[in-house]
Design an enzyme around this catalytic site. Structure first.
Site, short mmCIF file in Angstrom:
data_model
loop_
_atom_site.label_atom_id
_atom_site.label_comp_id
_atom_site.label_asym_id
_atom_site.label_seq_id
_atom_site.Cartn_x
_atom_site.Cartn_y
_atom_site.Cartn_z
N ARG A 169 -21.18 5.20 -26.35
CA ARG A 169 -21.06 3.79 -26.73
C ARG A 169 -22.44 3.14 -26.75
O ARG A 169 -22.96 2.71 -25.72
CB ARG A 169 -20.15 3.08 -25.73
CG ARG A 169 -20.01 1.58 -25.92
CD ARG A 169 -18.88 1.07 -25.05
NE ARG A 169 -18.94 -0.35 -24.82
CZ ARG A 169 -17.97 -1.05 -24.24
NH1 ARG A 169 -16.88 -0.43 -23.84
NH2 ARG A 169 -18.08 -2.33 -24.04
N ASP A 182 -17.82 -6.21 -14.99
CA ASP A 182 -18.92 -5.83 -15.87
C ASP A 182 -19.19 -6.98 -16.83
O ASP A 182 -18.76 -8.11 -16.60
CB ASP A 182 -18.60 -4.53 -16.62
CG ASP A 182 -17.36 -4.67 -17.53
OD1 ASP A 182 -16.84 -5.79 -17.68
OD2 ASP A 182 -16.94 -3.64 -18.10
#
Length: 548
Positions: free
Chosen positions: A158, A440
């Site tokens: 990613r 996050d």
């Protein structure tokens, strides 16, 4: 050719030499200079689209100009390779610079690993080089006592999203797009090896907002495969539908990537935050307390997941759900352990029943229970046969805000997550543990979005009818900072915490909503200077992370 690259971070000289060879730099230069202008165009198109929505007061809908794509029942994405057909449980938020956790993930029984240079990663120069080099080592079987790359969990790489830049590389006088820096190095060093072992190259694409952005990624894939002598279509990518505008273009996004698609993914918090991003100044789009009123059972999120599954499966693409952020308490006999497991089971069963083909967990201890859940409630490698003919989703379904207000608890929770995320970021970490779950940039994004919006609309608290104001938020931030100071072992840690609190307050008080908290942070002087002064001490992500 004009290219500038900063010297290696202290302690990563050998890794730097491995990654930045003459050939890899030539490849990166050509890749970035070929697509630099198109990346800028994509970002300008976002600004233009947002300005149109603001000026017109319009709401998004399914595009008339692409009705022929949605109306053509004949097209399908190419079938995915065998390694992607059964991915019930992936590990999410795996920042590969964290070597110990990355090795544990490679040893695990998960089907895949989201190797994350985006939401769960802080993109310091140190972390990017360390992380990409760790992927290089895994792909080339250089870690001792680990399964061969063809047998290990499949790597879903990613790269950073379009909004992120790489400060340490200039190409033709401009900072390199972070997405192309990450993608280019990963493909150059690992693409061929992954393909030879039938294990990639596979990617996650973050923050895609339109089919035009998917088209750009497709063009990048075609160019890269040709340049590296790889077969067309060998790159496969899962697009994360993290933006409300992208939810209206899911079929078009699949269509643009039909030779390279591994499907679509839905995640609750970035998607919810995008409503504030696009419509946050409108009273009708006031998003209530997420800790009390926002979950996948609400109409706007349930409709989005149902539409995503239906869209994917009718086009032969895989549909994956979000990440379970909760952590299992260590004592398996404790009541807390049973309670957390029951919560995760309930939430993930909703996704399985909606027809998803897989989802992510953060805690490695959840891999086996979630694989059992899939085995119990599904048959076969995936649920592509669940075509969801029962689903009809309208624009109203996708745009209906849940009812509810704002609690003092929810306001405090959002402030804590936001401040602690900025604090983690200044420490070189992209995620942290708080109150039994991982937080996050996705949860930081929704947290600061809600605080900004509640201040903007002077929303009243359910508890005592106080309005959410600059003064109240400032007072709560000061309270939090005083509580957390006790956990700071050094003067430098205390200073960093105060800086984080100041930065969070600044971002939630801005007149105009900053599009991404990560864009704001990566350009902040405090972050840039922290990289220089604390590179060795603070960016050593191999050290165990403190749990808050």
């Amino acid at each position: 050719m004009f290219m500038e690259l900063c010297p290696p971070p202290s302690g990563l000289e050998a890794e730097y030499e491995t990654l930045f060879t003459t050939d890899s730099l030539l490849f990166l230069h050509e890749l970035i200079s070929t697509f630099n202008e198109e990346v800028d165009q994509v970002l300008r198109l976002r600004v233009s689209r947002k300005a149109h929505l603001d000026l017109s007061g319009d709401l998004p809908s399914f595009l008339e100009s692409t009705a022929h794509i949605r109306g053509d029942p004949s097209w399908r994405v190419l079938p995915v390779p065998p390694r992607l057909q059964r991915r019930h449980v992936d590990i999410g938020d795996m920042a590969p610079c964290d070597t110990q956790r990355f090795i544990k993930a490679l040893q695990s029984s998960a089907q895949g690993i989201q190797v994350d240079f985006d939401d769960g990663n802080c993109p310091t120069y140190y972390n990017q080089i360390k992380g990409i080099h760790n992927v290089f080592k895994a792909v080339h079987n250089q870690f001792p006592n680990l399964p061969h790359i063809s047998q290990a969990p499949v790597l879903m790489l990613r790269p950073r999203a379009w909004n992120m830049v790489e400060h340490n590389m200039m190409v033709e006088g401009k900072e390199a797009p972070g997405s192309l820096f990450d993608f280019g190095l990963l493909m150059f060093h690992c693409g061929e090896k992954l393909f030879e072992n039938k294990s990639g190259p596979f990617f996650y694409l973050s923050k895609v907002e339109s089919f035009m952005e998917a088209r750009l990624w497709n063009n990048i894939f075609v160019w890269t495969q040709q340049k590296l002598g790889l077969p067309l279509g060998c790159i496969k990518a899962t697009v994360l539908i993290e933006n409300v505008l992208a939810a209206f273009e899911m079929e078009e996004i699949l269509y643009e990537l039909r030779d390279h698609s591994a499907g679509l993914n839905c995640g609750i918090w970035d998607y919810s935050a995008s409503f504030v991003n696009k419509f946050g100044h409108r009273q009708a789009f006031l998003l209530p307390d997420r800790s009390k009123y926002v979950n996948m059972e609400k109409r706007f999120l349930r409709s989005y997941m149902d539409l995503l599954v239906q869209t994917c499966h009718q086009r032969g693409a895989l549909a994956t759900g979000g990440m379970a952020a909760l952590l299992l308490p260590e004592d398996p006999l404790s009541a807390a352990h049973s309670r957390v497991l029951a919560t995760v089971n309930r939430l993930k069963l909703l996704e399985i029943q909606a027809g998803v083909d897989g989802f992510m967990v953060y805690d490695l201890s959840l891999i086996e229970p979630m694989q059992k859940l899939f085995k119990l409630h599904t048959e076969g490698d995936n649920q592509l046969h669940q075509l969801r003919h029962d689903v009809t989703v309208t624009p109203d379904d996708l745009l209906s805000m849940p009812l509810g207000g704002v609690t003092l608890y929810g306001l405090k929770y959002n402030i804590a997550v936001g401040v602690l995320f900025v604090n983690a970021w200044l420490s070189g970490r992209g995620h942290f543990i708080y109150r039994g779950q991982v937080e996050d940039s996705a949860t930081a994004e929704i947290s600061r979005s809600q605080v900004w919006q509640w201040i903007h609309h002077q929303t009243q608290l359910e508890d005592d009818s106080r309005g959410v104001s600059r003064r109240l938020v400032t007072d709560l931030i000061n309270e939090l900072t005083m509580e957390l100071r006790a956990l700071c072992p050094s003067v430098r840690d205390k200073q960093r915490l105060h800086t984080a609190a100041d930065m969070f307050l600044e971002v939630v008080l801005k007149r105009d909503f900053p599009e991404f908290i990560t864009t704001y942070l990566i350009q902040a002087h405090s972050f840039l200077s922290s990289q220089k002064t604390e590179q060795v001490e603070a960016l050593n992500t191999d050290l165990p992370q403190p749990k808050l």
